[in-house]
Design an enzyme around this catalytic site. Structure first.
Site, PDB file in Angstrom:
ATOM      1  N   ARG A 159      18.489   3.285 -10.043  1.00 24.05           N
ATOM      2  CA  ARG A 159      18.498   3.713  -8.880  1.00 24.05           C
ATOM      3  C   ARG A 159      19.821   3.603  -7.832  1.00 24.05           C
ATOM      4  O   ARG A 159      20.310   4.567  -7.197  1.00 24.05           O
ATOM      5  CB  ARG A 159      17.428   3.055  -7.978  1.00 24.05           C
ATOM      6  CG  ARG A 159      16.229   3.434  -7.784  1.00 24.05           C
ATOM      7  CD  ARG A 159      15.144   2.933  -7.051  1.00 24.05           C
ATOM      8  NE  ARG A 159      13.975   3.245  -7.703  1.00 24.05           N
ATOM      9  CZ  ARG A 159      12.748   2.673  -7.451  1.00 24.05           C
ATOM     10  NH1 ARG A 159      12.662   1.408  -6.786  1.00 24.05           N
ATOM     11  NH2 ARG A 159      11.742   3.007  -7.902  1.00 24.05           N
TER      12      ARG A 159
ATOM     13  N   ARG B 140       0.910  -1.182  -0.035  1.00 24.72           N
ATOM     14  CA  ARG B 140       0.034  -0.080   0.154  1.00 24.72           C
ATOM     15  C   ARG B 140       0.895   1.307   0.115  1.00 24.72           C
ATOM     16  O   ARG B 140       0.393   2.320  -0.285  1.00 24.72           O
ATOM     17  CB  ARG B 140      -1.003   0.020   1.204  1.00 24.72           C
ATOM     18  CG  ARG B 140      -0.349   0.456   2.368  1.00 24.72           C
ATOM     19  CD  ARG B 140      -1.639   0.727   3.532  1.00 24.72           C
ATOM     20  NE  ARG B 140      -1.264   0.683   4.822  1.00 24.72           N
ATOM     21  CZ  ARG B 140      -0.961   1.483   5.424  1.00 24.72           C
ATOM     22  NH1 ARG B 140      -1.336   2.885   5.115  1.00 24.72           N
ATOM     23  NH2 ARG B 140      -0.641   1.391   6.673  1.00 24.72           N
TER      24      ARG B 140
ATOM     25  N   GLY C 244       5.091   5.083  -7.217  1.00 29.74           N
ATOM     26  CA  GLY C 244       5.440   5.000  -8.617  1.00 29.74           C
ATOM     27  C   GLY C 244       4.294   4.327  -9.579  1.00 29.74           C
ATOM     28  O   GLY C 244       3.693   5.005 -10.268  1.00 29.74           O
ATOM     29  N   GLY C 245       4.405   2.882  -9.371  1.00 31.96           N
ATOM     30  CA  GLY C 245       3.446   2.388 -10.487  1.00 31.96           C
ATOM     31  C   GLY C 245       3.651   0.729 -10.718  1.00 31.96           C
ATOM     32  O   GLY C 245       4.278   0.142  -9.815  1.00 31.96           O
TER      33      GLY C 245
ATOM     34  N   HIS D 225      15.025   0.197   0.552  1.00 31.91           N
ATOM     35  CA  HIS D 225      13.757   0.216  -0.042  1.00 31.91           C
ATOM     36  C   HIS D 225      13.168  -1.004  -0.541  1.00 31.91           C
ATOM     37  O   HIS D 225      12.117  -1.329  -0.259  1.00 31.91           O
ATOM     38  CB  HIS D 225      13.852   1.131  -1.217  1.00 31.91           C
ATOM     39  CG  HIS D 225      12.522   1.376  -2.163  1.00 31.91           C
ATOM     40  ND1 HIS D 225      11.566   1.990  -1.492  1.00 31.91           N
ATOM     41  CD2 HIS D 225      12.311   1.002  -3.312  1.00 31.91           C
ATOM     42  CE1 HIS D 225      10.565   1.971  -2.437  1.00 31.91           C
ATOM     43  NE2 HIS D 225      10.909   1.482  -3.593  1.00 31.91           N
TER      44      HIS D 225
ATOM     45  N   HIS E 232      16.457   3.530  -2.052  1.00 32.01           N
ATOM     46  CA  HIS E 232      15.753   4.321  -2.747  1.00 32.01           C
ATOM     47  C   HIS E 232      16.189   5.704  -2.638  1.00 32.01           C
ATOM     48  O   HIS E 232      16.515   6.229  -1.536  1.00 32.01           O
ATOM     49  CB  HIS E 232      14.171   4.442  -2.393  1.00 32.01           C
ATOM     50  CG  HIS E 232      13.362   5.081  -3.571  1.00 32.01           C
ATOM     51  ND1 HIS E 232      13.292   6.566  -3.671  1.00 32.01           N
ATOM     52  CD2 HIS E 232      12.389   4.545  -4.313  1.00 32.01           C
ATOM     53  CE1 HIS E 232      12.674   6.716  -4.642  1.00 32.01           C
ATOM     54  NE2 HIS E 232      12.127   5.702  -5.005  1.00 32.01           N
TER      55      HIS E 232
ATOM     56  N   LEU F  40       5.763  -4.737  -8.125  1.00 33.29           N
ATOM     57  CA  LEU F  40       4.429  -5.067  -8.055  1.00 33.29           C
ATOM     58  C   LEU F  40       4.137  -5.744  -9.378  1.00 33.29           C
ATOM     59  O   LEU F  40       3.266  -6.942  -9.131  1.00 33.29           O
ATOM     60  CB  LEU F  40       3.302  -3.866  -8.337  1.00 33.29           C
ATOM     61  CG  LEU F  40       3.504  -2.723  -7.064  1.00 33.29           C
ATOM     62  CD1 LEU F  40       2.552  -1.655  -7.243  1.00 33.29           C
ATOM     63  CD2 LEU F  40       2.900  -3.608  -5.817  1.00 33.29           C
TER      64      LEU F  40
ATOM     65  N   GLU G 208       8.453  -9.911  -2.646  1.00 34.36           N
ATOM     66  CA  GLU G 208       9.781  -9.446  -2.395  1.00 34.36           C
ATOM     67  C   GLU G 208      10.565 -10.476  -1.494  1.00 34.36           C
ATOM     68  O   GLU G 208      11.781 -10.478  -1.407  1.00 34.36           O
ATOM     69  CB  GLU G 208       9.629  -8.062  -1.377  1.00 34.36           C
ATOM     70  CG  GLU G 208      11.077  -7.543  -1.141  1.00 34.36           C
ATOM     71  CD  GLU G 208      10.929  -5.943  -0.545  1.00 34.36           C
ATOM     72  OE1 GLU G 208       9.651  -5.629  -0.597  1.00 34.36           O
ATOM     73  OE2 GLU G 208      11.888  -5.505  -0.161  1.00 34.36           O
TER      74      GLU G 208
ATOM     75  N   GLU H 182       9.993   5.980 -15.226  1.00 29.49           N
ATOM     76  CA  GLU H 182      10.964   5.979 -14.183  1.00 29.49           C
ATOM     77  C   GLU H 182      12.284   5.718 -14.325  1.00 29.49           C
ATOM     78  O   GLU H 182      12.611   5.265 -15.457  1.00 29.49           O
ATOM     79  CB  GLU H 182      10.353   5.147 -12.807  1.00 29.49           C
ATOM     80  CG  GLU H 182       9.010   5.725 -12.479  1.00 29.49           C
ATOM     81  CD  GLU H 182       8.398   4.837 -11.375  1.00 29.49           C
ATOM     82  OE1 GLU H 182       9.226   4.682 -10.137  1.00 29.49           O
ATOM     83  OE2 GLU H 182       7.624   4.128 -11.518  1.00 29.49           O
TER      84      GLU H 182
ATOM     85  N   ARG I 236      17.043  -3.946  -8.767  1.00 29.52           N
ATOM     86  CA  ARG I 236      15.719  -4.033  -9.274  1.00 29.52           C
ATOM     87  C   ARG I 236      15.236  -2.785 -10.204  1.00 29.52           C
ATOM     88  O   ARG I 236      15.536  -1.751  -9.694  1.00 29.52           O
ATOM     89  CB  ARG I 236      14.573  -4.161  -8.218  1.00 29.52           C
ATOM     90  CG  ARG I 236      13.279  -4.072  -8.642  1.00 29.52           C
ATOM     91  CD  ARG I 236      11.981  -4.351  -7.655  1.00 29.52           C
ATOM     92  NE  ARG I 236      12.108  -3.431  -6.528  1.00 29.52           N
ATOM     93  CZ  ARG I 236      11.458  -2.033  -6.753  1.00 29.52           C
ATOM     94  NH1 ARG I 236      10.598  -2.005  -7.855  1.00 29.52           N
ATOM     95  NH2 ARG I 236      11.293  -1.419  -5.917  1.00 29.52           N
TER      96      ARG I 236
HETATM   97  C1  SIN Z   1       8.754   4.966  -6.488  1.00 29.16           C
HETATM   98  O1  SIN Z   1       7.662   5.360  -6.820  1.00 29.16           O
HETATM   99  O2  SIN Z   1       9.815   5.523  -6.671  1.00 29.16           O
HETATM  100  C2  SIN Z   1       8.920   3.459  -5.965  1.00 29.16           C
HETATM  101  C3  SIN Z   1       8.670   2.603  -6.897  1.00 29.16           C
HETATM  102  C4  SIN Z   1       9.313   1.309  -6.983  1.00 29.16           C
HETATM  103  O3  SIN Z   1      10.125   1.140  -5.923  1.00 29.16           O
HETATM  104  O4  SIN Z   1       9.572   0.397  -7.936  1.00 29.16           O
END
Ligand code: SIN
Length: 546
Positions: free
Chosen positions: A303, A63, A67-68, A364, A254, A405, A388, A133, A399
């Site tokens: 990242r 939740r 990002g998506g 993260h 992150h 997701l 995860e 992203e 990743r």
């Molecule tokens: C984010 O919204 O930056 C995180 C998305 C992710 O961890 O894939």
């Protein structure tokens, strides 16, 4: 491989004998995207499912995802391009077959989620809005409620699970250990339920297959985007049961968690990468865009590259944050596209429409975990892992944004299909030969978090890792009586120990594993570190990539 000075780890958790038991066809442990999706697909196969979850159904990481979901939904995009971006981010350690499965099956799973009731943001012509992203070379991220994607996915799955009377949900249930049949197959778990009525205290749930979907382990660090429930319970349980875990050194930091003194917790608010995807810039205290020139994608580099760029600035300046500049995006756009971020920053007195947002890296995502094959099977027959907690091979050393997701959706379905193909009858658990077990006291948690952040965080070296190994060994000498906070602390100690073992052994820098003393990726390290618990000692081996 030498792991001799690392602490012994428990092969079972100290706990009372189960005072109650029940049976189900399939037991799913965890209630995020992976667990609930697995439960729903198992029901399509006509199986009875019990989902156990540590606190409430919505309290996991899903939740919090902003990002998506990455998926090839634009006719101009291709699965090959998505696979390529995934493998570049994974720096040579992705399993190409697992990646192929992810990118090819992903779009169908996303459409199923939409049919189930998840509502994603759309353009005025009704098409799905797609954004970009870090590490993606195409717009392929769908999102919901602007930056509330995880909340919408969780809502849709939660409602679907509640509509099905054959999915039994047990909340406030902390899983303890795996039960195994005389032939070694997983046949249930022991757990502790804070309940009312007959299922209170330590009990056992017997099942014909067990799916671990317990999420991550971000709570091994002093600052993380993960909620407080992310204590590595599934990885620790799998290790105690004898399963193989792998790639645990690859914890993704992150780049942009919100640094604010008003939030007094280990969990830090996330500032989605999508904000950089929409044009926000990272700047240092002089206003300079320091990522320009470090990577062709600047702020939208993978990242690990951005987290390293920020870490270098922090080391040079001694500050605890850099800034994200989103002011040029405008108040109206920010409020509409990023309502969660605007609300959390404003609550702390920072208005992103007019002010710079203080940000720094925070733990993260665990790219490694319990090793699985393409059907989600672990090395223990009857035990599956998804999301995860699992290492399917799709993430490699780092990743790609918004693939998590997606991974939960894709591999949950594969697991359900595999279980339905060959589900044995219920077996009785074999007598436990692992001895009485032990736990460490709850206050180990905060000490461990500080030590892991100091010595095994974004930047690591032989000296820093040795110092952390010593502290873990000291913490592991302590003993306490069984209870929730002690079980969690013991799980944290277990996964932190594996991480330190792997990070010391991997003498190179690759993906999110950054060794100051071995700053480049080496061909000889192109492979996976595997860990098992052999009696009470960690056993470590290296498997070269094919
Ligand atoms: C984010 O919204 O930056 C995180 C998305 C992710 O961890 O894939």
């Amino acid at each position: 491989m030498d792991v001799a000075d690392l602490p012994e780890l428990p092969r079972r958790l100290a706990a009372a004998e189960p005072g109650w038991n029940e049976t189900t066809d399939v037991l799913v442990v965890g209630s995020g995207v992976a667990g609930l999706t697995a439960a729903l697909h198992l029901r399509e196969q006509g199986l009875h499912v019990t989902v156990v979850t540590k606190v409430n159904i919505d309290d996991g990481s899903t939740r919090w995802a902003q990002g998506g979901i990455a998926a090839v939904l634009d006719p101009l995009d291709t699965p090959a391009a998505h696979a390529n971006d995934t493998e570049i981010a994974g720096v040579g350690l992705c399993d190409p077959e697992a990646v192929r499965v992810l990118v090819e099956e992903g779009p169908a799973r996303v459409r199923e989620l939409i049919r189930l009731g998840a509502s994603f943001d759309r353009n005025s012509d009704g098409s799905l809005m797609l954004t970009r992203e870090g590490g993606h070379r195409a717009d392929r991220i769908i999102h919901a409620g602007g930056d509330a994607t995880g909340a919408e996915v969780q809502r849709a799955l939660h409602e679907a699970v509640h509509r099905d009377p054959w999915i039994r949900l047990v909340e406030h249930a902390l899983v303890l250990d795996l039960l195994r049949a005389p032939d070694g197959r997983a046949c249930g778990i022991t757990l502790h339920v804070l309940g009312e009525g007959s299922e209170d205290g330590v009990g056992a749930i017997l099942a014909r297959a067990v799916v671990l979907a317990t999420g991550g382990m971000g709570q091994i660090y002093a600052s993380t985007t993960n909620p407080s429930v992310s204590t590595g319970d599934g990885v620790a349980l799998a290790l105690r049961a004898g399963a193989v875990v792998t790639d645990v050194e690859f914890v993704q930091f992150h780049p942009t968690s919100f640094v604010t003194s008003t939030v007094n917790s280990v969990q830090r608010p996330l500032i989605s990468e999508a904000l950089r995807g929409e044009g926000a810039h990272l700047v240092d205290e002089t206003g300079k865009r320091f990522m320009v020139g470090q990577h062709e994608l600047a702020e939208l580099a993978p990242r690990d590259v951005v987290a390293k760029g920020i870490h270098r600035v922090l080391r040079a300046t001694g500050a605890d944050h850099v800034y994200l500049d989103a002011r040029h995006l405008g108040r109206e756009f920010l409020e509409q596209r990023f309502p969660t971020i605007v609300a959390s920053t404003r609550a702390a007195g920072v208005d992103p429409a007019t002010e710079l947002i203080p940000v720094a890296p925070a733990a993260h995502y665990a790219s490694g975990g319990v090793r699985t094959d393409l059907q989600g099977r672990t090395s223990i027959p009857g035990l599956y892992a998804c999301g995860e907690v699992a290492c399917t091979g799709v993430h490699g050393a780092n990743r790609l944004a918004s693939n998590s997701l997606l991974e939960g959706l894709v591999f949950a379905k594969r697991i359900a299909d595999d279980i339905a193909r060959e589900l044995p009858p219920q077996a009785e658990p074999a007598p436990d030969t692992a001895g009485p077990g032990w736990v460490v006291p709850p206050d180990v948690r905060a000490e461990l978090q500080r030590s892991m952040t100091r010595g095994a965080g974004v930047l690591r070296s032989a000296d820093s890792l040795d110092a952390t190994a010593k502290e873990l060994a000291r913490l592991a000498e302590q003993r306490d009586t069984p209870r929730n906070a002690a079980w969690e602390a013991t799980n944290l100690l277990t996964v932190a120990t594996v991480l330190v073992a792997a990070a010391r052994t991997r003498r190179e820098t690759r993906g999110c594993h950054w060794r100051e003393d071995f700053p480049v990726a080496e061909d000889e390290w192109r492979g996976h570190l595997l860990h098992t618990l052999d009696r009470a000692r960690l056993h470590q081996s290296f498997e070269e990539m094919a």
